[in-house]
Design a protein around this motif. Structure first.
Motif, PDB file in Angstrom:
ATOM      1  N   VAL A  69      -3.674  -3.131   9.372  1.00 39.96           N
ATOM      2  CA  VAL A  69      -4.177  -2.046   8.525  1.00 39.96           C
ATOM      3  C   VAL A  69      -3.795  -2.287   7.073  1.00 39.96           C
ATOM      4  N   ASP A  70      -2.550  -2.685   6.831  1.00 35.50           N
ATOM      5  CA  ASP A  70      -2.110  -2.951   5.454  1.00 35.50           C
ATOM      6  C   ASP A  70      -2.892  -4.104   4.850  1.00 35.50           C
ATOM      7  N   GLN A  71      -3.164  -5.122   5.659  1.00 35.47           N
ATOM      8  CA  GLN A  71      -3.886  -6.280   5.142  1.00 35.47           C
ATOM      9  C   GLN A  71      -5.315  -5.914   4.777  1.00 35.47           C
ATOM     10  N   CYS A  72      -5.904  -5.024   5.570  1.00 33.72           N
ATOM     11  CA  CYS A  72      -7.280  -4.608   5.276  1.00 33.72           C
ATOM     12  C   CYS A  72      -7.353  -3.791   3.983  1.00 33.72           C
ATOM     13  N   LYS A  73      -6.260  -3.136   3.631  1.00 35.29           N
ATOM     14  CA  LYS A  73      -6.254  -2.311   2.428  1.00 35.29           C
ATOM     15  C   LYS A  73      -6.158  -3.145   1.156  1.00 35.29           C
ATOM     16  N   ARG A  74      -5.735  -4.402   1.297  1.00 33.65           N
ATOM     17  CA  ARG A  74      -5.569  -5.240   0.126  1.00 33.65           C
ATOM     18  C   ARG A  74      -6.917  -5.792  -0.345  1.00 33.65           C
ATOM     19  N   PRO A 101      -7.248   9.201  10.171  1.00 29.69           N
ATOM     20  CA  PRO A 101      -7.730   7.943  10.750  1.00 29.69           C
ATOM     21  C   PRO A 101      -7.604   6.782   9.776  1.00 29.69           C
ATOM     22  N   ALA A 102      -6.715   5.853  10.078  1.00 33.28           N
ATOM     23  CA  ALA A 102      -6.472   4.736   9.162  1.00 33.28           C
ATOM     24  C   ALA A 102      -7.698   3.843   9.035  1.00 33.28           C
ATOM     25  N   ILE A 103      -8.346   3.541  10.143  1.00 33.27           N
ATOM     26  CA  ILE A 103      -9.510   2.653  10.097  1.00 33.27           C
ATOM     27  C   ILE A 103     -10.676   3.316   9.378  1.00 33.27           C
ATOM     28  N   PRO A 132     -13.362  -3.501   9.765  1.00 33.78           N
ATOM     29  CA  PRO A 132     -11.901  -3.401   9.842  1.00 33.78           C
ATOM     30  C   PRO A 132     -11.381  -3.144  11.243  1.00 33.78           C
ATOM     31  N   ASP A 133     -12.119  -2.361  12.034  1.00 28.88           N
ATOM     32  CA  ASP A 133     -11.633  -2.107  13.389  1.00 28.88           C
ATOM     33  C   ASP A 133     -11.672  -3.386  14.233  1.00 28.88           C
TER      34      ASP A 133
END
Length: 253
Positions: A90-95, A242-244, A108-109
């Protein structure tokens, strides 16, 4: 007579081949029992830590609590290791930049699913360490002992051929050597075979539990449901959102 034909007599009168076979099976037995003891201790400790982690997981209030729970767990505990991979994905997808290019091939999911699968594969690999050796010992030790049996019978036939007599005093030593080799081969192989089957079943059960826990983690990150399985409401904390879904908004569909 019993002492003269005992195990000490066998070792003292055995040739180089017999001693090499005996040494080989001794090393196989030592290695097998070392793995049996150490893997049993690690397995019991891992199961105990796993139950403790899951108890804390299902009692957590939000994702922030889970983050602190992961930080306090050991890296060798598979359930916390799986959750850490979920948070890392999740953190990597936010970058932006390189991370964005990494997830450009899918949503992302999907990136989260790949990270969870990779974590399960790593945990499975760690749990299976040493089992190849146990399987090798279980399958090869009887044949090593059988070779020693054939070698002992060969000596018995030589004694009969040299003396021309098949009396008990001529063949008792070589035949005893053959029987001892057979017994040692079985004594080495049986514990290794039993341990391999026990560890294989335990690992299979652990991987099944990890797959189920991975589904829980994915649902938690993808739907924003609370830890206790209640749907997130408008008053839910940001940590329970929901993070995703947030990632989809940031990175696009």
């Amino acid at each position: 007579m019993e002492n003269s034909l005992g195990f000490v007599h066998f070792v003292a009168n055995s040739d180089v081949v017999a001693r090499f076979i005996l040494l080989l099976m001794t090393l196989m037995s030592i290695g097998s029992w070392y793995l049996i003891v150490t893997k049993t201790v690690r397995l019991l400790a891992m199961q105990r830590r796993g139950r403790t982690f899951l108890d804390h997981f299902w009692q957590a209030e939000n994702l922030d609590t889970l983050t602190r729970l992961c930080d306090g767990s050991g890296s060798d505990e598979p359930f916390s290791h799986l959750l850490k991979h979920g948070f890392a994905a999740v953190d990597q997808c936010k970058r932006s930049g390189e991370a964005a290019r990494l997830i450009s091939g899918g949503a992302p999911d999907e990136f989260l699913i790949r990270a969870l699968k990779r974590s399960i594969a790593q945990s499975k690999s760690r749990m299976e360490q040493g089992q190849t050796f146990l399987a090798t010992v279980a399958s090869s030790a009887p044949f090593v002992g059988l070779f020693g049996t054939v070698w002992g019978i060969y000596h018995a036939l030589l004694a009969i051929g040299i003396t021309g007599q098949g009396t008990l005093d001529k063949v008792a030593g070589p035949v005893g050597e053959a029987l001892i080799m057979t017994a040692i081969g079985l004594a080495v192989a049986i514990p290794a075979a039993v341990a391999y089957n026990v560890f294989t079943r335990a690992n299979r059960n652990s991987v099944t539990a990890l797959n189920g826990f991975a589904d829980d983690i994915f649902n938690l990150f993808a739907t924003g449901m609370s830890i206790r399985g209640e749907a997130a409401t408008g008053s839910a904390s940001v940590a329970n959102q929901p993070a995703i879904h947030t990632l989809r908004v940031q990175t696009g569909p």
